[in-house]
Design an enzyme around this catalytic site. Structure first.
Site, PDB file in Angstrom:
ATOM      1  N   ARG A 169       0.832  -1.364   0.113  1.00 37.94           N
ATOM      2  CA  ARG A 169      -0.038   0.040  -0.070  1.00 37.94           C
ATOM      3  C   ARG A 169       0.837   1.282  -0.086  1.00 37.94           C
ATOM      4  O   ARG A 169       0.712   2.587   0.572  1.00 37.94           O
ATOM      5  CB  ARG A 169      -0.894  -0.051   1.245  1.00 37.94           C
ATOM      6  CG  ARG A 169      -1.870  -1.129   1.421  1.00 37.94           C
ATOM      7  CD  ARG A 169      -2.817  -1.120   0.055  1.00 37.94           C
ATOM      8  NE  ARG A 169      -3.678  -2.371  -0.069  1.00 37.94           N
ATOM      9  CZ  ARG A 169      -3.608  -3.369  -0.440  1.00 37.94           C
ATOM     10  NH1 ARG A 169      -2.639  -3.670  -1.321  1.00 37.94           N
ATOM     11  NH2 ARG A 169      -4.533  -4.171  -0.534  1.00 37.94           N
ATOM     12  N   CYS A 218     -11.616  -1.163   1.745  1.00 39.97           N
ATOM     13  CA  CYS A 218     -11.027  -1.688   3.401  1.00 39.97           C
ATOM     14  C   CYS A 218     -10.518  -0.222   4.009  1.00 39.97           C
ATOM     15  O   CYS A 218      -9.729   0.541   3.429  1.00 39.97           O
ATOM     16  CB  CYS A 218      -9.712  -2.574   3.225  1.00 39.97           C
ATOM     17  SG  CYS A 218     -10.372  -4.117   2.489  1.00 39.97           S
ATOM     18  N   GLU A 290      -5.808   2.673   5.800  1.00 40.69           N
ATOM     19  CA  GLU A 290      -5.549   2.566   4.453  1.00 40.69           C
ATOM     20  C   GLU A 290      -6.361   3.680   3.672  1.00 40.69           C
ATOM     21  O   GLU A 290      -5.965   4.068   2.717  1.00 40.69           O
ATOM     22  CB  GLU A 290      -5.943   1.139   4.009  1.00 40.69           C
ATOM     23  CG  GLU A 290      -5.971   0.954   2.431  1.00 40.69           C
ATOM     24  CD  GLU A 290      -6.048  -0.468   1.995  1.00 40.69           C
ATOM     25  OE1 GLU A 290      -6.733  -0.723   1.174  1.00 40.69           O
ATOM     26  OE2 GLU A 290      -5.707  -1.302   2.703  1.00 40.69           O
TER      27      GLU A 290
END
Length: 312
Positions: A169, A218, A290
């Site tokens: 990420r 998410c 995130e």
């Protein structure tokens, strides 16, 4: 904020509620710029804008956004497939291109790799910036070069993939980097097999995630490979927990959903802080966001130890 007449002649500027442009269906008023001309980059970047793609992976506060918010226009949505060289095909993709469109082009041409991101809602630029991924691959797995404007600069440059310290990420470039495009190096494959793989991945997502409801995707990064955030939140007994119009999804606990599209940003932030505080207090795990947050309460960036006893 104001832009020159020449800028506005080349690039549409309007007022827009960002709730209409985010998958969470939450967000206040903003000056929205659709960037159509590369010649306008310097003036745009002087205004210190924010960039939005498909509006996923983003939580926007309910108040007005001070900075201009930019969508990349058609000049940044190209997809050019070059002739094979040594069994490798180069594909040039603009940052404004829909990731799903890039995947379809690659599948049709029998180019393997991007099908592994099937079902990820993003533009190419958004996928590059966060190194979007699934259980099978990451966006930067096939990228040879990226075209960016680095923080503090106003002119594009190309950076080799080897120069990116990419990770889970993360693209490895500093916050504020603006992505304009990339070049991918792809191997050739069977279009039928690639399409079948993309279909399998989409079905798996639909079976395990609340895709029919408004959400930002998410919320948290997985703390460890063997400890997915969703499983941890489920073990804490927080599935189905609600605040106002927002709810921790009963389907996948790493999603906060907006079922009736009535939730406020504050509702979502309250749930985020509740989850972070419980994970730290009961399991000693710091859950890291995130989802990117704009104009949200500062508590959302506090260490969870500081949330204990703070009324979250």
């Amino acid at each position: 904020m104001s832009f020159s007449d020449d800028f506005q002649r080349l690039n549409p500027v309007r007022q827009e509620r960002l709730a209409a442009l985010t998958t969470m269906r939450i967000g206040g008023q903003a000056t929205l710029v659709r960037l159509e001309s590369r010649s306008s980059l310097a003036e745009l970047l002087a205004a210190r804008p924010r960039f939005i793609g498909k509006g996923a992976n983003l939580l926007v506060g309910d108040g007005a956004v001070a900075e201009p918010v930019v969508q990349l226009g058609d000049a940044f949505a190209q997809c050019v497939v070059h002739e094979p060289r040594g069994g490798v095909v180069e594909v040039e993709a603009g940052a404004g291109l829909d990731l799903a469109e890039l995947m379809q082009v690659c599948i049709t041409r029998g180019l393997a790799g991007p099908e592994g991101l099937a079902g990820v809602p993003a533009t190419v630029g958004g996928a590059l910036r966060m190194n979007a991924g699934t259980s099978t691959c990451w966006m930067l797995d096939w990228v040879a070069q990226v075209e960016v404007v680095m923080p503090g600069e106003d002119q594009p440059r190309w950076i080799e993939r080897a120069g990116l310290e990419a990770a889970y990420r993360s693209c490895g470039l500093p916050p504020g980097t603006v992505f304009l495009g990339c070049r991918l190096s792809l191997s050739q494959g069977d279009p039928v097999a690639l399409r079948a793989q993309a279909t399998r991945l989409k079905k798996a997502k639909a079976a395990s995630q609340p895709l029919a409801l408004a959400s930002a995707g998410c919320v948290f990064k997985n703390p460890r490979r063997e400890l997915p955030a969703g499983r941890l939140i489920d073990e804490l007994g927080l599935k189905g927990t609600a605040c106002g119009g927002a709810m921790v999804s009963p389907v996948h606990a790493n999603f906060i959903v907006n079922p009736q599209r009535s939730a406020t940003s504050q509702d979502v932030c309250t749930l985020i802080n509740l989850v972070r505080e419980r994970a730290w207090r009961e399991r000693g795990v710091e859950l890291v966001m995130e989802v990117e947050a704009w104009n949200c309460p500062t508590e959302i960036r506090m260490h969870p130890r500081d949330l204990i006893g703070a009324g979250t």
